[in-house]
Design a protein around this motif. Structure first.
Motif, PDB file in Angstrom:
ATOM      1  N   SER A  96     -23.311 -26.587   1.788  1.00 17.44           N
ATOM      2  CA  SER A  96     -22.438 -27.605   1.219  1.00 17.44           C
ATOM      3  C   SER A  96     -20.984 -27.129   1.246  1.00 17.44           C
ATOM      4  O   SER A  96     -20.681 -26.023   0.792  1.00 17.44           O
ATOM      5  CB  SER A  96     -22.867 -27.877  -0.226  1.00 17.44           C
ATOM      6  N   CYS A  97     -20.103 -27.994   1.748  1.00 14.50           N
ATOM      7  CA  CYS A  97     -18.677 -27.660   1.749  1.00 14.50           C
ATOM      8  C   CYS A  97     -18.169 -27.453   0.333  1.00 14.50           C
ATOM      9  O   CYS A  97     -17.392 -26.537   0.060  1.00 14.50           O
ATOM     10  CB  CYS A  97     -17.880 -28.763   2.450  1.00 14.50           C
ATOM     11  N   ALA A  98     -18.628 -28.302  -0.583  1.00 14.97           N
ATOM     12  CA  ALA A  98     -18.181 -28.218  -1.971  1.00 14.97           C
ATOM     13  C   ALA A  98     -18.677 -26.937  -2.641  1.00 14.97           C
ATOM     14  O   ALA A  98     -17.944 -26.291  -3.385  1.00 14.97           O
ATOM     15  CB  ALA A  98     -18.652 -29.451  -2.737  1.00 14.97           C
ATOM     16  N   ALA A  99     -19.925 -26.557  -2.354  1.00 18.60           N
ATOM     17  CA  ALA A  99     -20.463 -25.317  -2.924  1.00 18.60           C
ATOM     18  C   ALA A  99     -19.749 -24.108  -2.333  1.00 18.60           C
ATOM     19  O   ALA A  99     -19.457 -23.140  -3.048  1.00 18.60           O
ATOM     20  CB  ALA A  99     -21.962 -25.220  -2.679  1.00 18.60           C
ATOM     21  N   PHE A 133     -21.227 -32.832  -4.204  1.00 16.41           N
ATOM     22  CA  PHE A 133     -20.042 -33.502  -3.668  1.00 16.41           C
ATOM     23  C   PHE A 133     -20.013 -33.480  -2.137  1.00 16.41           C
ATOM     24  O   PHE A 133     -19.186 -34.146  -1.527  1.00 16.41           O
ATOM     25  CB  PHE A 133     -18.764 -32.827  -4.189  1.00 16.41           C
ATOM     26  N   ALA A 134     -20.902 -32.733  -1.514  1.00 15.46           N
ATOM     27  CA  ALA A 134     -20.879 -32.487  -0.069  1.00 15.46           C
ATOM     28  C   ALA A 134     -20.925 -33.756   0.765  1.00 15.46           C
ATOM     29  O   ALA A 134     -21.562 -34.739   0.404  1.00 15.46           O
ATOM     30  CB  ALA A 134     -22.055 -31.601   0.319  1.00 15.46           C
ATOM     31  N   GLY A 135     -20.275 -33.677   1.909  1.00 15.10           N
ATOM     32  CA  GLY A 135     -20.346 -34.755   2.892  1.00 15.10           C
ATOM     33  C   GLY A 135     -19.747 -36.060   2.420  1.00 15.10           C
ATOM     34  O   GLY A 135     -20.164 -37.128   2.846  1.00 15.10           O
ATOM     35  N   GLY A 136     -18.753 -35.965   1.571  1.00 12.14           N
ATOM     36  CA  GLY A 136     -18.101 -37.170   1.075  1.00 12.14           C
ATOM     37  C   GLY A 136     -18.790 -37.726  -0.147  1.00 12.14           C
ATOM     38  O   GLY A 136     -19.109 -38.909  -0.209  1.00 12.14           O
ATOM     39  N   ILE A 137     -19.074 -36.893  -1.108  1.00 13.59           N
ATOM     40  CA  ILE A 137     -19.740 -37.215  -2.368  1.00 13.59           C
ATOM     41  C   ILE A 137     -21.159 -37.710  -2.075  1.00 13.59           C
ATOM     42  O   ILE A 137     -21.390 -38.873  -1.770  1.00 13.59           O
ATOM     43  CB  ILE A 137     -18.956 -38.250  -3.220  1.00 13.59           C
ATOM     44  N   GLY A 172     -15.622 -34.233  -0.433  1.00 15.78           N
ATOM     45  CA  GLY A 172     -16.368 -33.498  -1.445  1.00 15.78           C
ATOM     46  C   GLY A 172     -15.721 -32.187  -1.829  1.00 15.78           C
ATOM     47  O   GLY A 172     -15.800 -31.769  -2.988  1.00 15.78           O
ATOM     48  N   ALA A 173     -15.083 -31.526  -0.864  1.00 17.38           N
ATOM     49  CA  ALA A 173     -14.401 -30.267  -1.179  1.00 17.38           C
ATOM     50  C   ALA A 173     -13.238 -30.536  -2.136  1.00 17.38           C
ATOM     51  O   ALA A 173     -13.024 -29.787  -3.090  1.00 17.38           O
ATOM     52  CB  ALA A 173     -13.922 -29.584   0.095  1.00 17.38           C
ATOM     53  N   LEU A 174     -12.514 -31.625  -1.909  1.00 20.34           N
ATOM     54  CA  LEU A 174     -11.428 -31.983  -2.833  1.00 20.34           C
ATOM     55  C   LEU A 174     -12.003 -32.336  -4.202  1.00 20.34           C
ATOM     56  O   LEU A 174     -11.462 -31.912  -5.228  1.00 20.34           O
ATOM     57  CB  LEU A 174     -10.609 -33.155  -2.296  1.00 20.34           C
ATOM     58  N   GLY A 175     -13.091 -33.080  -4.232  1.00 20.09           N
ATOM     59  CA  GLY A 175     -13.732 -33.416  -5.500  1.00 20.09           C
ATOM     60  C   GLY A 175     -14.122 -32.176  -6.275  1.00 20.09           C
ATOM     61  O   GLY A 175     -13.899 -32.084  -7.488  1.00 20.09           O
ATOM     62  N   ALA A 176     -14.690 -31.197  -5.573  1.00 20.42           N
ATOM     63  CA  ALA A 176     -15.072 -29.942  -6.225  1.00 20.42           C
ATOM     64  C   ALA A 176     -13.840 -29.202  -6.726  1.00 20.42           C
ATOM     65  O   ALA A 176     -13.842 -28.668  -7.841  1.00 20.42           O
ATOM     66  CB  ALA A 176     -15.868 -29.072  -5.264  1.00 20.42           C
ATOM     67  N   ALA A 177     -12.788 -29.172  -5.911  1.00 18.27           N
ATOM     68  CA  ALA A 177     -11.563 -28.475  -6.315  1.00 18.27           C
ATOM     69  C   ALA A 177     -10.974 -29.103  -7.572  1.00 18.27           C
ATOM     70  O   ALA A 177     -10.628 -28.398  -8.524  1.00 18.27           O
ATOM     71  CB  ALA A 177     -10.536 -28.504  -5.176  1.00 18.27           C
ATOM     72  N   LEU A 230     -20.858 -27.205   9.080  1.00 18.93           N
ATOM     73  CA  LEU A 230     -20.117 -26.136   8.407  1.00 18.93           C
ATOM     74  C   LEU A 230     -20.282 -24.799   9.126  1.00 18.93           C
ATOM     75  O   LEU A 230     -19.314 -24.055   9.286  1.00 18.93           O
ATOM     76  CB  LEU A 230     -20.559 -25.998   6.958  1.00 18.93           C
ATOM     77  N   ARG A 231     -21.495 -24.495   9.554  1.00 15.48           N
ATOM     78  CA  ARG A 231     -21.738 -23.229  10.267  1.00 15.48           C
ATOM     79  C   ARG A 231     -20.940 -23.162  11.564  1.00 15.48           C
ATOM     80  O   ARG A 231     -20.550 -22.090  12.008  1.00 15.48           O
ATOM     81  CB  ARG A 231     -23.226 -23.047  10.568  1.00 15.48           C
ATOM     82  N   ASP A 232     -20.686 -24.325  12.180  1.00 14.31           N
ATOM     83  CA  ASP A 232     -19.906 -24.372  13.415  1.00 14.31           C
ATOM     84  C   ASP A 232     -18.406 -24.383  13.152  1.00 14.31           C
ATOM     85  O   ASP A 232     -17.617 -24.596  14.068  1.00 14.31           O
ATOM     86  CB  ASP A 232     -20.309 -25.590  14.246  1.00 14.31           C
ATOM     87  N   GLY A 233     -18.010 -24.171  11.907  1.00  7.25           N
ATOM     88  CA  GLY A 233     -16.587 -24.078  11.563  1.00  7.25           C
ATOM     89  C   GLY A 233     -15.966 -25.364  11.070  1.00  7.25           C
ATOM     90  O   GLY A 233     -14.766 -25.407  10.795  1.00  7.25           O
ATOM     91  N   GLY A 234     -16.764 -26.423  10.943  1.00 10.91           N
ATOM     92  CA  GLY A 234     -16.233 -27.693  10.466  1.00 10.91           C
ATOM     93  C   GLY A 234     -15.656 -27.572   9.066  1.00 10.91           C
ATOM     94  O   GLY A 234     -16.245 -26.918   8.206  1.00 10.91           O
ATOM     95  N   CYS A 235     -14.516 -28.153   8.872  1.00 11.01           N
ATOM     96  CA  CYS A 235     -13.799 -28.198   7.581  1.00 11.01           C
ATOM     97  C   CYS A 235     -13.351 -26.831   7.073  1.00 11.01           C
ATOM     98  O   CYS A 235     -12.921 -26.720   5.928  1.00 11.01           O
ATOM     99  CB  CYS A 235     -14.603 -28.935   6.518  1.00 11.01           C
ATOM    100  N   ALA A 236     -13.443 -25.811   7.902  1.00  8.79           N
ATOM    101  CA  ALA A 236     -13.044 -24.462   7.461  1.00  8.79           C
ATOM    102  C   ALA A 236     -11.588 -24.443   7.024  1.00  8.79           C
ATOM    103  O   ALA A 236     -11.259 -23.813   6.007  1.00  8.79           O
ATOM    104  CB  ALA A 236     -13.291 -23.447   8.575  1.00  8.79           C
ATOM    105  N   ARG A 237     -10.716 -25.116   7.756  1.00 11.23           N
ATOM    106  CA  ARG A 237      -9.297 -25.125   7.396  1.00 11.23           C
ATOM    107  C   ARG A 237      -9.057 -25.850   6.067  1.00 11.23           C
ATOM    108  O   ARG A 237      -8.231 -25.430   5.257  1.00 11.23           O
ATOM    109  CB  ARG A 237      -8.469 -25.764   8.501  1.00 11.23           C
ATOM    110  N   ILE A 238      -9.788 -26.920   5.842  1.00  8.17           N
ATOM    111  CA  ILE A 238      -9.641 -27.674   4.587  1.00  8.17           C
ATOM    112  C   ILE A 238     -10.138 -26.819   3.430  1.00  8.17           C
ATOM    113  O   ILE A 238      -9.480 -26.718   2.385  1.00  8.17           O
ATOM    114  CB  ILE A 238     -10.390 -29.016   4.658  1.00  8.17           C
ATOM    115  N   ILE A 239     -11.304 -26.199   3.588  1.00  7.75           N
ATOM    116  CA  ILE A 239     -11.859 -25.368   2.521  1.00  7.75           C
ATOM    117  C   ILE A 239     -10.926 -24.201   2.235  1.00  7.75           C
ATOM    118  O   ILE A 239     -10.647 -23.883   1.075  1.00  7.75           O
ATOM    119  CB  ILE A 239     -13.277 -24.897   2.894  1.00  7.75           C
ATOM    120  N   GLU A 240     -10.410 -23.583   3.284  1.00  9.71           N
ATOM    121  CA  GLU A 240      -9.478 -22.462   3.109  1.00  9.71           C
ATOM    122  C   GLU A 240      -8.210 -22.920   2.376  1.00  9.71           C
ATOM    123  O   GLU A 240      -7.730 -22.237   1.471  1.00  9.71           O
ATOM    124  CB  GLU A 240      -9.118 -21.883   4.476  1.00  9.71           C
TER     125      GLU A 240
END
Length: 156
Positions: free
Chosen positions: A45-48, A67-71, A79-84, A141-151
């Motif tokens: 999960s991006c949010a986790a 929150f993952a994948g758009g809530i 979802g990452a923004l929601g978690a933040a 996520l494992r392929d690097g998706g949303c890594a820049r947003i999460i970072e």
């Protein structure tokens, strides 16, 4: 953002994230129904993942997973923004403060997302699709998706 909150958006988000628990439970049941157990590789999960990077407890990390994948994998709000935002709010309350949806910490998180998402808030618009299931999201996520947003959201 304030209008969203006043129209009950926060409650809808938590309700949608609860749907993720049902999705995750189906995935768990399917794995246990198989003779050979195949566990997902982290991150799931991006949010986790963001919660972990922000130093959240295991309980809060697990709660943020929805929150993952758009809530709740709906493709909706990031979802990452929601978690933040949720974790920032928890920190402000723990510090004796009040929730202020115009606080610099909230606004900075939103600005960081917008800088790394081409101005988009919706997960499906950011990644160009909705996720089919938990496995699809984890693979992205494992392929690097949303890594820049999460970072960017983990930076404070």
């Amino acid at each position: 953002m304030l209008g969203y909150i006043l129209r009950g958006g926060v409650f809808r988000c938590f309700s949608m994230s609860a749907g993720y628990a049902r999705i995750a439970r189906r995935e768990i049941d399917a794995v246990y129904a198989d003779e050979a157990l195949v566990a997902l590789d982290p991150p799931v999960s991006c949010a986790a993942l963001l919660a972990q990077q922000l130093g959240a407890s295991e309980l809060h990390t697990t709660m943020a997973a929805g929150f993952a994948g758009g809530i709740g994998l709906s493709g909706g709000a990031c979802g990452a923004l929601g978690a933040a935002i949720w974790l920032i709010g928890l920190a402000e309350l723990a510090g004796g403060g009040k929730l202020d949806w115009h606080s610099p910490a909230f606004m900075e998180a939103v600005d960081r997302l917008l800088q790394h998402s081409a101005g988009e808030f919706e997960c499906a618009a950011i990644v160009g699709r909705k996720f089919e299931n938990v496995h699809d999201h984890a693979a992205y996520l494992r392929d690097g998706g949303c890594a820049r947003i999460i970072e960017a959201l983990a930076a404070r």
